[in-house]
Design a protein around this motif. Structure first.
Motif, PDB file in Angstrom:
ATOM      1  N   SER A 106       0.837  -1.206   0.000  1.00 17.04           N
ATOM      2  CA  SER A 106       0.000   0.000   0.000  1.00 17.04           C
ATOM      3  C   SER A 106       0.870   1.254   0.000  1.00 17.04           C
ATOM      4  CB  SER A 106      -0.898   0.014   1.237  1.00 17.04           C
ATOM      5  OG  SER A 106      -0.110   0.214   2.393  1.00 17.04           O
ATOM      6  N   GLY A 107       0.233   2.369  -0.330  1.00 16.89           N
ATOM      7  CA  GLY A 107       0.941   3.643  -0.321  1.00 16.89           C
ATOM      8  C   GLY A 107       1.451   3.995   1.071  1.00 16.89           C
ATOM      9  N   ALA A 108       0.597   3.806   2.066  1.00 11.16           N
ATOM     10  CA  ALA A 108       0.979   4.150   3.442  1.00 11.16           C
ATOM     11  C   ALA A 108       2.237   3.382   3.863  1.00 11.16           C
ATOM     12  CB  ALA A 108      -0.176   3.856   4.397  1.00 11.16           C
ATOM     13  N   PHE A 142      -1.702  14.667   3.009  1.00 12.98           N
ATOM     14  CA  PHE A 142      -2.266  13.316   3.091  1.00 12.98           C
ATOM     15  C   PHE A 142      -1.202  12.325   2.648  1.00 12.98           C
ATOM     16  CE2 PHE A 142      -4.256   9.442   1.752  1.00 12.98           C
ATOM     17  CZ  PHE A 142      -5.060   9.160   2.841  1.00 12.98           C
ATOM     18  N   HIS A 143      -0.792  11.470   3.583  1.00 12.23           N
ATOM     19  CA  HIS A 143       0.208  10.461   3.252  1.00 12.23           C
ATOM     20  C   HIS A 143      -0.246   9.055   3.631  1.00 12.23           C
ATOM     21  CE1 HIS A 143       3.210  13.499   2.185  1.00 12.23           C
ATOM     22  NE2 HIS A 143       2.902  14.140   3.292  1.00 12.23           N
ATOM     23  N   GLY A 144      -1.490   8.904   4.078  1.00 12.44           N
ATOM     24  CA  GLY A 144      -1.970   7.575   4.454  1.00 12.44           C
ATOM     25  C   GLY A 144      -2.553   7.579   5.851  1.00 12.44           C
ATOM     26  N   GLU A 194       3.972  16.466  -0.712  1.00 16.75           N
ATOM     27  CA  GLU A 194       3.251  16.124  -1.939  1.00 16.75           C
ATOM     28  C   GLU A 194       3.471  17.282  -2.922  1.00 16.75           C
ATOM     29  OE1 GLU A 194      -1.067  14.931  -0.691  1.00 16.75           O
ATOM     30  OE2 GLU A 194      -0.071  15.888   0.990  1.00 16.75           O
ATOM     31  N   GLU A 199      -5.562  15.115  -1.768  1.00 17.24           N
ATOM     32  CA  GLU A 199      -6.698  14.934  -0.856  1.00 17.24           C
ATOM     33  C   GLU A 199      -7.137  16.252  -0.235  1.00 17.24           C
ATOM     34  OE1 GLU A 199      -6.835  11.763  -2.350  1.00 17.24           O
ATOM     35  OE2 GLU A 199      -8.349  11.925  -0.775  1.00 17.24           O
ATOM     36  N   ASP A 227       6.143  12.490  -2.006  1.00 16.85           N
ATOM     37  CA  ASP A 227       5.056  11.517  -2.085  1.00 16.85           C
ATOM     38  C   ASP A 227       4.305  11.766  -3.390  1.00 16.85           C
ATOM     39  OD1 ASP A 227       2.713  10.082  -1.976  1.00 16.85           O
ATOM     40  OD2 ASP A 227       2.278  10.549   0.126  1.00 16.85           O
ATOM     41  N   ILE A 229       2.455   9.377  -4.828  1.00 20.01           N
ATOM     42  CA  ILE A 229       1.539   8.240  -4.927  1.00 20.01           C
ATOM     43  C   ILE A 229       0.325   8.604  -5.786  1.00 20.01           C
ATOM     44  CG2 ILE A 229      -0.042   6.777  -3.578  1.00 20.01           C
ATOM     45  CD1 ILE A 229       2.118   6.880  -1.323  1.00 20.01           C
ATOM     46  N   GLN A 230      -0.142   9.846  -5.639  1.00 23.97           N
ATOM     47  CA  GLN A 230      -1.294  10.294  -6.428  1.00 23.97           C
ATOM     48  C   GLN A 230      -0.888  11.069  -7.681  1.00 23.97           C
ATOM     49  OE1 GLN A 230      -5.518  12.710  -5.652  1.00 23.97           O
ATOM     50  NE2 GLN A 230      -4.566  11.579  -4.015  1.00 23.97           N
ATOM     51  N   LYS A 257      -0.423   3.404  -5.998  1.00 25.37           N
ATOM     52  CA  LYS A 257      -1.605   3.564  -6.846  1.00 25.37           C
ATOM     53  C   LYS A 257      -1.408   3.051  -8.283  1.00 25.37           C
ATOM     54  CE  LYS A 257      -4.182   6.522  -3.891  1.00 25.37           C
ATOM     55  NZ  LYS A 257      -3.881   7.659  -3.061  1.00 25.37           N
TER      56      LYS A 257
HETATM   57  C1  PLP Z   1      -3.556   7.444  -1.580  1.00 26.21           C
HETATM   58  C2  PLP Z   1      -2.378   8.160  -1.041  1.00 26.21           C
HETATM   59  C3  PLP Z   1      -1.587   7.611  -0.021  1.00 26.21           C
HETATM   60  C4  PLP Z   1      -1.928   6.326   0.682  1.00 26.21           C
HETATM   61  O1  PLP Z   1      -1.982   5.229  -0.153  1.00 26.21           O
HETATM   62  P1  PLP Z   1      -2.752   3.904   0.347  1.00 26.21           P
HETATM   63  O2  PLP Z   1      -2.486   2.912  -0.729  1.00 26.21           O
HETATM   64  O3  PLP Z   1      -4.196   4.264   0.468  1.00 26.21           O
HETATM   65  O4  PLP Z   1      -2.165   3.518   1.663  1.00 26.21           O
HETATM   66  C5  PLP Z   1      -0.463   8.312   0.387  1.00 26.21           C
HETATM   67  N1  PLP Z   1      -0.151   9.505  -0.168  1.00 26.21           N
HETATM   68  C6  PLP Z   1      -0.886  10.069  -1.144  1.00 26.21           C
HETATM   69  C7  PLP Z   1      -0.460  11.368  -1.726  1.00 26.21           C
HETATM   70  C8  PLP Z   1      -2.037   9.423  -1.596  1.00 26.21           C
HETATM   71  O5  PLP Z   1      -2.789  10.000  -2.546  1.00 26.21           O
END
Ligand code: PLP
Length: 402
Positions: A106-108, A142-144, A194, A199, A227, A229-230, A257
């Protein structure tokens, strides 16, 4: 016996913990930008599972790679080696331009991994005194959702009832260079940011912010941890959002993601040897991290992004959609912002919030989700074409002009 959507919703509401407030649409099938509910109604997906579906639903090539691997070998654990792992590591390192990778799920988990790496690097390389390492983070991040990650959240609901929290984080205003400069101490090991706060409502920092943060980090021997992830893997019209600026390459890049095209949880931390080299056998791990199914899927998902030129398409379609959205005349709209196919429409307080608009869009066949009460986030799969953008635009316009 096939259950109706109403029955399925009742089951979910009765047996599932209520940590989400989903729209009442029960999806059974997806293909490309489209999803279908159990009653056969078709919708365009304008959320893409929070950008995990950049390649679209059930992409044929990724499906093929997944099926092949699924029938062959799914899990070895890292106690043994598997034939996908080395290739996956090489391909993602080369694509992103780093020497090493550490895979998680997972991202977290990847964010936690980056925090551990930064701390360990701080003690081993920067010689920070034991247990004194500090990481600078930003307001509205937002990081999880793990305990350590919500320890530096400024969102009341993310923390309420979950203490005690993890120490060692300093929180500063997002987009404010001076605030970062002032938060730096001799114990600072990392700055976790980010490139765009997704988020928080698609919040864009001022131009030059990331470059300036990178400069501060370099000057003070601090790791820049982005980060993405998004925002990564094409979403903003660049492979990585930091590439919109000069000299903003991070010391650690966190991805998740879309790394799996929505097939399976795959996340990574990328860095050079001087950082990820601090890990020794037994320091950190994950049973599923780096498994062959994840490797096969992620390799294919990365290939699709490149072969289908999804980064360029995100830039083109994003510009086009944004320019069309700006022609909408609606007293509900406060601001339209974003880059590539990560677009936020902030609504006025008087609008009554974004949720009713999401409900109305759902009725029109467009699925999206509000973020932070007043922001409509538009983030379709990056494979979307001009006709589909036009089709979605007409519906968005209709709902917003009502
Ligand atoms: C979704 C997200 C996360 C967390 O990812 P998960 O897979 O839900 O744990 C972390 N950081 C950012 C910027 C995100 O958009």
């Amino acid at each position: 016996m096939k259950l109706t959507s109403k029955q399925l919703i009742q089951l979910e509401d009765k047996f599932s913990a209520k940590n989400y407030h989903p729209l009442d649409v029960v999806i059974t099938r997806g293909q490309g930008v489209w999803v279908y509910d159990v009653d056969g109604k078709k919708y365009m997906d304008f959320l893409s599972a929070y950008s995990a579906l950049n390649q679209g639903h059930v992409h044929k090539k990724i499906l093929k790679a997944a099926k092949q691997q699924l029938a062959k070998l799914t899990l070895t654990s890292r106690a043994f080696r598997n034939e996908q792992f080395g290739l996956f590591c090489k391909e993602i390192c080369q694509l992103a331009g780093f020497e090493m990778v550490l895979p998680m799920n997972s991202g977290a988990e990847a964010v936690e991994t980056a925090i551990k790496a930064a701390r360990k690097w701080g003690y081993l390389k920067k010689k920070v005194k034991k247990n004194k390492a500090e990481i600078i983070t930003c307001e509205n991040n937002f990081h999880g959702r793990t305990i350590s990650i919500v320890s530096f959240s400024t969102e009341k609901q993310y923390r309420d009832g979950f203490g005690p929290f993890t120490q060692g984080f300093k929180i500063v205003k997002y987009g404010d260079i001076e605030a970062i400069k002032q938060a730096v101490t001799k114990n600072t090991v990392g700055v976790l940011i980010e490139p765009i706060q997704g988020e928080a409502g698609i919040i864009m920092p001022p131009k030059g912010y990331l470059s300036a943060v990178a400069k501060i980090c370099k000057k003070n021997n601090i790791l820049l941890m982005l980060d993405e992830i998004q925002t990564g893997l094409g979403r903003t019209g660049k492979l990585f959002a930091y590439q919109h600026e000069d000299k903003a390459k991070p010391d650690m890049l966190i991805l998740g993601k879309a790394l799996s095209g929505g097939f399976y949880p795959v996340s990574v931390v990328l860095a050079n040897k001087k950082v990820l080299g601090v890990f020794n056998p037994g320091d950190h791990g994950s049973t599923f991290g780096g498994n062959p199914l994840a490797g096969a899927i992620a390799r294919s998902a990365l290939k699709v992004i490149q072969e289908e030129k999804l980064v360029d398409n995100a830039a083109k379609m994003g510009n086009y959609l944004k320019s069309r959205l700006k022609t909408i005349k609606s007293s509900w709209i406060k601001e339209i912002r974003g880059i590539g196919l990560l677009i936020g429409i902030e609504l006025t307080k008087a609008s009554g919030g974004a949720r009713p608009f999401c409900e109305a869009l759902k009725a029109e066949g467009i699925l999206c989700k509000e973020t932070h009460k007043t922001v409509l986030r538009l983030a379709p799969p990056l494979i979307i074409n001009k006709n589909q953008v036009d089709m979605a635009f007409e519906k968005i316009k209709k709902v917003l002009e009502k």
